[in-house]
Design an enzyme around this catalytic site. Sequence first.
Site, PDB file in Angstrom:
ATOM      1  N   GLY A 207       0.832  -1.197   0.000  1.00  0.00           N
ATOM      2  CA  GLY A 207       0.000   0.000   0.000  1.00  0.00           C
ATOM      3  C   GLY A 207       0.865   1.245   0.000  1.00  0.00           C
TER       4      GLY A 207
ATOM      5  CB  ALA B  19      10.753   2.920   5.602  1.00  0.00           C
TER       6      ALA B  19
ATOM      7  CE  LYS C 232       4.865   0.156  -5.373  1.00  0.00           C
ATOM      8  NZ  LYS C 232       6.023   0.764  -4.697  1.00  0.00           N
TER       9      LYS C 232
ATOM     10  CG  ASP D  83       2.212   1.047  -3.268  1.00  0.00           C
ATOM     11  OD1 ASP D  83       2.882   1.996  -2.840  1.00  0.00           O
ATOM     12  OD2 ASP D  83       2.587  -0.131  -3.187  1.00  0.00           O
TER      13      ASP D  83
ATOM     14  NE  ARG E 227      14.541   1.436  -2.640  1.00  0.00           N
ATOM     15  CZ  ARG E 227      13.703   0.972  -1.731  1.00  0.00           C
ATOM     16  NH1 ARG E 227      13.539   1.636  -0.598  1.00  0.00           N
ATOM     17  NH2 ARG E 227      13.030  -0.147  -1.922  1.00  0.00           N
ATOM     18  CG  ASN E 228      11.123   1.958  -7.978  1.00  0.00           C
ATOM     19  OD1 ASN E 228      11.726   1.145  -8.657  1.00  0.00           O
ATOM     20  ND2 ASN E 228      10.679   1.657  -6.751  1.00  0.00           N
TER      21      ASN E 228
ATOM     22  CD  GLU F  31      12.669  -5.225  -5.645  1.00  0.00           C
ATOM     23  OE1 GLU F  31      12.808  -5.698  -6.792  1.00  0.00           O
ATOM     24  OE2 GLU F  31      12.850  -5.880  -4.614  1.00  0.00           O
TER      25      GLU F  31
END
Length: 359
Positions: A123, A127, A178, A232, A243-244, A269
């Site tokens: 979702g 962090a 996503k 998300d 990060r993406n 990822e």
Amino acid sequence: SMLADNGNDVTLYGNIDSVNEEINKTHTNSHYMKDWKLNETTKATGDLEEALDGAELVLFVLPTKAVRIVAKNVRKVLDKTGAKPLLVTATKGIEPGTKKLISEILTEEVYPNDEDKIVAISGPSHAENVAQKDLTAIACASTDEENAKKVQKIFSNDYVRFYTNDDLVGVEVGGAVKNVIAIAAGILVGQGYGDDAKAALMTRGLAEITRLGVNYFGAKPMTFSGLSGIGDLIVTCTSVNSRNWRAGKQIGEGKSLDYVLENMGQVVEGATTVKAVHELSEEKNIDMPICEAIYRVLYENTDVAEEIKQMMTDTRNKDVKNIGEYKVLRFRDIEKDIERDMATGDIKSTGLPKSNVLY
């Protein structure tokens, strides 16, 4: 740390001794979370047997490429102890080559033929925000409703709310793909485009995620309107904590993928998942132009500006399709298998699932 704050006994397993030592001595992890302290009851170890000792729940938060090998090692320990803890995955990815979701990997390697003991959580959550106790909502999905509820109870508190979902694969697909769209969102920003472009990208990106989820994985269409789908997607495509998104922005500014991955310091990822998505798009003839463009930019070194131009001049203009049009693609191969089995007497009847949901 949130789980420890909720009153649970938490042990972290990691393969970097210096990080484990820092967590145990100073309750910090300066490489990933600067200026933030873990709950002081949280322990870290490089010994997997020690980490799993007495565990009722095992949470996987690993890069996709590491899940299978760690799962194999977990299986060895559990076979020795006879324990059967609930497995929860927060990893968001699809394994290239096998095209397996994380729940499928865990089922294969740890609990063969017992998918009910796997729960996926996904979702709109970073962090950094959860650590600051920002208000957060997350989906927890399992083929076993009671196990989803167990995870909901263990993880929820007054700043993080968990919603149960019975569409395990749909929740995972949304969380995985996503990341590819988030790379695209970052590229647009790196190229200087604004809000209109980002809104268009997220909307059409959601269509691609849904198409893949329904067509290939057999997910429920409405799952992608929930937290693990559009929720998300929004946070990952708009936040500097993603990060993406950050990787995509640098690529949009002209940096190479190799440079970005080398200097990011964390896993991107989407750069791995796009390989599996590309394979599925080609093999199953699933229309995913945004994901395919990202694959070409990352791995075939095509020009970003030219890819955007091609996207905007594409003549495919139908905005909304009946999901039933996609269902035919998803179950086409299955129908052939069923007809073959009927001919050999392995099964006696068949029927294709139908849906009237529009997307």
